[in-house]
Design a protein around this motif. Structure first.
Motif, PDB file in Angstrom:
ATOM      1  N   ALA A  90       0.849  -1.084   0.058  1.00  0.00           N
ATOM      2  CA  ALA A  90       0.178  -0.161   0.106  1.00  0.00           C
ATOM      3  C   ALA A  90       0.994   1.337   0.014  1.00  0.00           C
ATOM      4  CB  ALA A  90      -0.941  -0.191   1.247  1.00  0.00           C
ATOM      5  N   ASP A  91       0.367   2.359  -0.383  1.00  0.00           N
ATOM      6  CA  ASP A  91       0.946   3.486  -0.816  1.00  0.00           C
ATOM      7  C   ASP A  91       1.501   3.970   0.598  1.00  0.00           C
ATOM      8  OD1 ASP A  91       0.870   3.404  -3.359  1.00  0.00           O
ATOM      9  OD2 ASP A  91      -0.607   4.913  -3.756  1.00  0.00           O
ATOM     10  N   ASP A  92       0.907   3.847   1.636  1.00  0.00           N
ATOM     11  CA  ASP A  92       1.169   4.643   2.833  1.00  0.00           C
ATOM     12  C   ASP A  92       1.883   3.570   4.087  1.00  0.00           C
ATOM     13  OD1 ASP A  92      -0.928   2.760   3.230  1.00  0.00           O
ATOM     14  OD2 ASP A  92      -2.134   4.393   4.654  1.00  0.00           O
ATOM     15  N   ASP A  93       2.341   2.255   3.244  1.00  0.00           N
ATOM     16  CA  ASP A  93       3.036   1.436   4.177  1.00  0.00           C
ATOM     17  C   ASP A  93       4.284   1.455   4.351  1.00  0.00           C
ATOM     18  OD1 ASP A  93       1.003  -0.513   4.751  1.00  0.00           O
ATOM     19  OD2 ASP A  93       1.346  -1.759   3.157  1.00  0.00           O
ATOM     20  N   ALA A  94       5.137   1.046   5.436  1.00  0.00           N
ATOM     21  CA  ALA A  94       6.433   1.188   5.630  1.00  0.00           C
ATOM     22  C   ALA A  94       7.199   0.600   4.904  1.00  0.00           C
ATOM     23  CB  ALA A  94       6.687   0.757   7.326  1.00  0.00           C
ATOM     24  N   ILE A  95       8.697   1.006   4.811  1.00  0.00           N
ATOM     25  CA  ILE A  95       9.520   0.538   3.604  1.00  0.00           C
ATOM     26  C   ILE A  95      10.829   0.203   4.718  1.00  0.00           C
ATOM     27  CG2 ILE A  95      10.852   1.171   2.086  1.00  0.00           C
ATOM     28  CD1 ILE A  95       8.989   3.487   1.294  1.00  0.00           C
ATOM     29  N   THR A  96      11.124  -1.017   4.509  1.00  0.00           N
ATOM     30  CA  THR A  96      12.703  -1.610   5.148  1.00  0.00           C
ATOM     31  C   THR A  96      13.169  -2.140   3.954  1.00  0.00           C
ATOM     32  OG1 THR A  96      11.536  -3.520   5.931  1.00  0.00           O
ATOM     33  CG2 THR A  96      11.671  -1.758   7.575  1.00  0.00           C
ATOM     34  N   ARG A  97      14.498  -1.346   3.646  1.00  0.00           N
ATOM     35  CA  ARG A  97      15.110  -1.982   2.349  1.00  0.00           C
ATOM     36  C   ARG A  97      16.462  -1.713   2.279  1.00  0.00           C
ATOM     37  NH1 ARG A  97      11.648  -0.137  -2.744  1.00  0.00           N
ATOM     38  NH2 ARG A  97      10.189  -1.176  -1.358  1.00  0.00           N
ATOM     39  N   GLU A  98      17.191  -2.619   1.865  1.00  0.00           N
ATOM     40  CA  GLU A  98      18.836  -2.394   1.579  1.00  0.00           C
ATOM     41  C   GLU A  98      18.835  -1.661   0.188  1.00  0.00           C
ATOM     42  OE1 GLU A  98      22.125  -4.913   3.271  1.00  0.00           O
ATOM     43  OE2 GLU A  98      20.435  -6.347   2.762  1.00  0.00           O
ATOM     44  N   VAL A  99      19.364  -0.460   0.276  1.00  0.00           N
ATOM     45  CA  VAL A  99      19.712   0.307  -1.119  1.00  0.00           C
ATOM     46  C   VAL A  99      21.199   0.600  -1.200  1.00  0.00           C
ATOM     47  CG1 VAL A  99      17.354   1.283  -1.076  1.00  0.00           C
ATOM     48  CG2 VAL A  99      19.049   2.321   0.260  1.00  0.00           C
ATOM     49  N   GLY A 100      21.407   1.246  -2.415  1.00  0.00           N
ATOM     50  CA  GLY A 100      22.736   2.111  -2.630  1.00  0.00           C
ATOM     51  C   GLY A 100      23.554   1.054  -3.594  1.00  0.00           C
ATOM     52  N   ASP A 101      24.615   1.473  -3.935  1.00  0.00           N
ATOM     53  CA  ASP A 101      25.655   0.689  -4.580  1.00  0.00           C
ATOM     54  C   ASP A 101      26.885   0.226  -4.115  1.00  0.00           C
ATOM     55  OD1 ASP A 101      24.105   1.666  -6.810  1.00  0.00           O
ATOM     56  OD2 ASP A 101      25.248   3.441  -7.048  1.00  0.00           O
ATOM     57  N   ASN A 102      26.818  -1.138  -4.003  1.00  0.00           N
ATOM     58  CA  ASN A 102      28.116  -1.854  -3.528  1.00  0.00           C
ATOM     59  C   ASN A 102      27.992  -1.976  -1.964  1.00  0.00           C
ATOM     60  OD1 ASN A 102      29.052  -2.408  -6.188  1.00  0.00           O
ATOM     61  ND2 ASN A 102      29.990  -0.535  -5.883  1.00  0.00           N
ATOM     62  N   LYS A 103      26.449  -1.848  -1.477  1.00  0.00           N
ATOM     63  CA  LYS A 103      26.457  -2.057   0.014  1.00  0.00           C
ATOM     64  C   LYS A 103      27.286  -0.854   0.908  1.00  0.00           C
ATOM     65  CE  LYS A 103      24.864  -6.772   0.585  1.00  0.00           C
ATOM     66  NZ  LYS A 103      23.824  -6.346   1.244  1.00  0.00           N
TER      67      LYS A 103
END
Length: 727
Positions: free
Chosen positions: A349-362
Motif C-alpha cells: 500500500a502507498d502508505d505502508d512502511a519501507i525497510t530496504r537495503e539500497v545503494g551501490d555496493n552495499k
C-alpha cells in the motif's frame, strides 16, 4: 624613466583567510578578496572586515551538546543531554528542569530529533526514547503501534538467511530450536517471527535453543498427499487453485506421495480435490493432515534490539520517520508508514512502511537529513530521495539515487539553508550537497575548503547557522580537535555566495558550538586554578572579550567590600572595589568601561581581586582575544605605458570606521593608532574614529609583512586596506 606610483586598494575581504601558497598569485580574483591571515575575524554582508563576536559567560556546566526545542509556540528550551540526566535551560542558560534518571550510559552518540511537543532520542546502544512536554517533560520508551493479534508494528529483518527454526507448538509457551548458533542472552524480551507470526523470547538455553511465548498463533504445517509427488521440489512454493493457499515445500516423499509444507498464506489449509501448483508441476490434492510445526527458513527478528543494535541517524519528512546507520545492516534505510511514525507495517500500500537495503555496493548510510528532499550520506556516496516536488513517497517509488561518489565521515552533518554540509571521509575536506541548475535543479557536491583546507585540523563537530539569528550574516563552524574553530561567514543564499573562513581561537579550547535562541552557544574548556573547567558561553557582538561578565555602574555611595572591609563610592568614582571574576580564578582578565580599555588585572586562585581600575561606567570583564588581518602584499604594478612592473610597497593605508585603538604591524614593528588626539577630552573615553591612516613601510618591500591588529578589546571595523607602491 620615471617611476610609476599608485595606491592599490582592497575593499572586499569576503573570502577571509586562504592558503599561504597563493602568495605569488596576485593576478587571481581569490587574492583580491582574501587575506593571508584572518585570526578571529569575520566578513560582513558589506564585505568589510571586523572582529568576531566575543562570548558572555553563562555558567560552569559539564556538557558536550545542546539542541533548541520548541514544544509550544513561543515556548523554547535549550536541551542538554548528558550521561546521567537531561537539562532544560532558558535563554539565559539557567536550568529550569532536570530529567533524571535516563536509560543511556553515555550521551556522546545520541541522535536528537525534535518533533514539536515530542523529542525523539536515539541511543545506538540501548534504544529509542520519547521526551514529551505537557507543562513539564517526561521521558519514556518509544513504543511501536499495536498490530492485529497483539503483535507489534515494528520493523523486522532476516539476519540468518540459511538458518531454520522449529517451534515446538503453534501456541502457548514453547521452545524454539535453530539449525545454527543464533540465540544470545540479549534476545530475551525481544520478538522473532515464524511465518509472519510473533514469538516473545522469554529465555535462552543455548545458542540453538530458546524459550518463547506465542503472541499470535503460528502458521500450521501440513502433510499433503497426491497421486504423484515426483516433480515437487524442496524450497518451491505451492499454491492452491481454489483457496489460494500458499506454502513452502520443506520435504518430499515420493514413495509415500507426500509433501510437507509450511504455510505462508491461508492458515485453514488447502481443500482436498483442488489443484496444487508449484513452479514446475501441478497435481490434485487427495489428502491432507496437520503436523507439528516444521523447521522453516521463513523467520525473522526485530530489526532493532540489544542483539543487533539501534540506528545512529534519524529524520522526519512527509509524516514518515526515516532511520539509518543500523549497526548490523549498514546499507539499510527504514521508513515508517505515512499513517504514524510508530507504525512500521510493511506492504504494497502507498502508505505502508519501507525497510530496504539500497545503494551501490552495499554502502554504509551514516546520516539521513531532511533538506526538502531526503539526503542520505554514506561512506561511499551521496544519495537523495525525491520528496521536494510534493510527490508522495511510496514503497513502489522508493529509489534513492546516488548523485556523487564522495563519502561522508561519522561527524553529523548540518543543514545550511537548503544545503547539507558534511565532512568527507578524509577528515580534511568540508563539502556541501546543494541544489544547482537554472531550469532543472539537481543535487551536486561542492568543496567548501579547497582554498581553506589548512584551517581544518582534526575536525570533531559541525555547527550550522541559526535560522532565527537577528544578524544578516550567517555562520557555519567546524570545531577542530586543537580547540580552534574554522568559522565560515556569508550572507544571502548559501549556494549562491562564496564562503569565507577564518580561524577563531580563545584562551582555552572550543569544544562545541550550537545554534540556540537566535544566537550561538559554545562549550569551552578553560584552564583555571585547580584544573580545566567546562563553561557554557554565548557568542554576542556586544561582548568585547571572551567569558565576559557585564556589570552595571553601582549607584553613588554604594558600599562595596574588599577583603571584608567596606569601601565607599566617592561620588561617582570607584576608589577601590573588589568586583571579582569568580568564574576565572588564576587567570588575567581585561577590563572595558564603555569604550575605555583599562588594562589587565590578575585574578587570585579563589576568584577575588586585589584591586580594580579606578574608573566609572558600565563594565565588561573577560579574556582578551587578538584579531589579526595579514594582507597579501602587492607584487606587480600595471602601467599603460610600460606594462607590468615589479612593485615595491612603501606605505600601508588603512580605512577604519568607528574604531578606537588598533595596531599596524609592518615587518614586525608595531605602531599604535587611534586613541586620543590633540584637543580630546582626556577624562572621557577615546573617541571612535572613522579615518584613513597611512603607515610607512620600512625594511623589506618585497613580500613585506603587513598586519592590521586589534591588540586590545574595543570596536574595530576595517573598511579598506591600501598599499602605496611604486615600480
Amino acid at each position: 624613466m620615471a617611476r610609476v606610483k599608485d595606491t592599490i586598494w582592497q575593499r572586499d575581504f569576503s573570502l577571509l583567510e586562504v592558503r599561504e601558497d597563493l602568495l605569488e598569485a596576485d593576478d587571481t580574483d581569490l587574492r583580491k578578496r582574501s587575506l593571508r591571515e584572518a585570526t578571529n575575524c569575520r566578513a560582513l554582508a558589506t564585505r568589510i572586515l571586523t572582529q568576531r563576536p566575543g562570548t558572555f559567560y553563562l555558567s560552569d556546566l559539564d556538557f558536550s551538546r545542546a539542541v533548541e526545542v520548541e514544544p509550544q509556540d513561543g515556548v523554547k528550551f535549550g536541551m542538554i543531554p548528558r550521561d546521567a540526566d537531561v537539562l532544560m535551560l532558558n535563554e539565559t542558560g539557567g536550568v529550569v528542569e532536570t530529567i533524571s534518571p535516563v536509560p543511556w550510559s553515555s550521551a556522546d552518540d545520541l541522535w536528537i530529533l525534535p518533533l514539536r511537543d515530542e523529542v525523539l532520542i536515539g541511543d545506538p546502544a540501548t534504544g529509542i526514547y520519547s521526551l514529551t512536554y505537557n507543562g513539564t517533560w517526561t521521558l519514556g520508551d518509544f513504543t511501536f503501534s499495536t498490530a492485529p493479534g497483539g503483535q507489534r508494528a515494528q520493523p523486522y529483518w532476516v539476519f540468518h538467511q540459511n538458518t531454520t527454526i522449529r517451534p515446538s507448538a503453534r501456541a502457548g509457551n514453547i521452545s524454539i530450536t535453530a539449525s545454527a548458533d543464533v540465540f544470545q542472552q540479549g534476545h530475551v524480551g525481544t520478538r522473532i517471527r515464524y511465518g509472519q507470526r510473533e514469538i516473545l523470547i522469554t529465555g535462552v538455553m543455548t545458542s540453538k535453543l530458546a524459550l518463547g511465548a506465542v503472541v499470535s498463533k503460528l502458521p500450521p504445517s501440513f502433510r499433503l498427499t497426491f497421486n504423484t509427488a515426483i516433480q515437487y521440489r524442496v524450497g518451491e512454493t505451492v499454491v492452491g487453485s481454489d483457496t489460494n493457499y500458499q506454502g513452502i515445500i520443506v520435504a518430499t516423499n515420493e514413495s509415500a506421495k507426500t509433501v510437507d509444507v509450511v504455510t505462508t498464506n491461508f492458515f485453514d489449509g488447502p481443500d482436498v480435490g483442488e489443484d496444487m501448483s508449484s513452479e514446475s508441476f501441478t497435481a490434485m490434492l487427495t489428502a491432507r493432515s496437520e503436523i507439528s510445526p516444521l523447521a522453516s527458513t521463513i523467520w525473522d527478528e526485530q530489526m532493532m534490539s540489544p542483539v543487533h543494535g539501534w540506528p545512529r541517524s534519524a529524520t522526519a519528512r512527509g509524516g514518515r520517520l526515516f532511520l539509518a546507520d543500523f549497526p548490523a545492516i549498514p546499507s539499510m534505510v527504514a521508513v515508517s508508514s505515512a499513517r504514524d511514525i510508530r507504525d512500521w507495517k510493511t506492504g504494497a500500500a502507498d502508505d505502508d512502511a519501507i525497510t530496504r537495503e539500497v545503494g551501490d555496493n552495499k554502502p554504509r548510510f551514516r546520516h539521513v537529513i531532511d533538506a526538502g528532499d531526503v539526503i542520505l550520506l554514506a561512506d561511499r556516496g551521496c544519495y537523495h530521495i525525491n520528496t521536494r516536488d510534493g510527490s508522495t513517497l511510496t514503497p513502489s517509488n522508493f529509489n534513492p539515487v546516488r548523485f556523487d561518489q564522495r563519502g561522508c565521515s561519522a561527524i553529523p552533518p548540518v543543514l545550511v539553508d537548503d544545503a547539507v554540509v558534511f565532512i568527507e571521509t578524509n577528515m580534511k575536506t568540508v563539502s556541501a550537497a546543494l541544489l544547482s541548475g537554472n531550469v532543472y535543479l539537481k543535487w551536486t557536491v561542492r568543496n567548501l575548503t579547497l582554498m581553506h583546507n589548512h584551517l581544518i585540523s582534526g575536525p570533531v563537530a559541525l555547527c550550522g547557522p541559526n535560522a532565527e539569528a537577528a544578524e544578516t550574516e550567517k555562520y557555519l563552524f567546524v570545531v577542530n580537535s586543537d580547540g580552534s574553530l574554522a568559522a565560515a561567514s556569508w550572507n544571502d543564499s548559501f549556494g549562491e555566495r562564496e564562503v569565507g573562513l577564518s580561524p577563531w581561537r580563545t584562551e582555552g579550547a572550543f569544544k562545541a558550538v550550537f545554534p540556540i535562541f537566535g544566537t550561538y552557544w559554545a562549550a569551552v574548556d578553560r584552564d583555571l586554578s585547580g584544573g580545566t573547567t567546562r563553561m557554557l558561553e554565548r557568542f554576542s557582538v556586544d561582548a568585547w572579550m571572551d567569558s565576559t561578565i557585564s556589570t552595571a555602574e553601582p549607584a553613588a555611595d554604594t558600599i562595596l567590600t574588599m577583603d571584608g572591609d567596606p569601601v565607599l563610592m566617592q561620588g561617582e568614582e570607584i576608589v577601590m572595589a573588589r568586583q571579582g571574576a569568580t568564574h576565572l580564578p588564576g587567570m588575567t582578565v581585561a577590563y572595558m568601561f564603555g569604550d575605555t580599555y583599562a588594562g589587565e588585572w590578575p585574578v587570585s586562585a579563589d576568584g577575588t581581586m586585589a584591586a580594580e581600575p579606578g574608573l566609572t561606567g558600565d563594565r565588561q570583564i573577560g579574556l582578551h582575544f587578538e584579531c589579526r588581518a595579514k594582507l597579501w602584499p602587492v607584487e606587480v604594478l600595471e602601467s599603460p605605458r610600460v606594462g607590468l612592473l615589479k612593485a615595491r610597497v612603501y606605505k600601508l593605508v588603512v580605512s577604519v570606521q568607528n574604531t578606537c585603538v588598533w595596531q599596524a604591524v609592518v615587518n614586525g614593528k608595531a605602531r599604535v593608532l587611534g586613541g586620543y588626539s590633540v584637543g580630546d577630552d582626556l577624562s572621557a573615553a577615546p573617541p571612535r574614529r572613522t579615518k584613513v591612516y597611512k603607515v610607512p613601510v620600512f625594511g623589506p618591500r618585497d613580500h613585506p609583512d603587513l598586519d592590521i591588529v586589534k591588540h586590545q578589546p574595543g570596536p574595530w571595523w576595517v573598511l579598506a586596506a591600501g598599499q602605496e607602491v611604486q615600480g
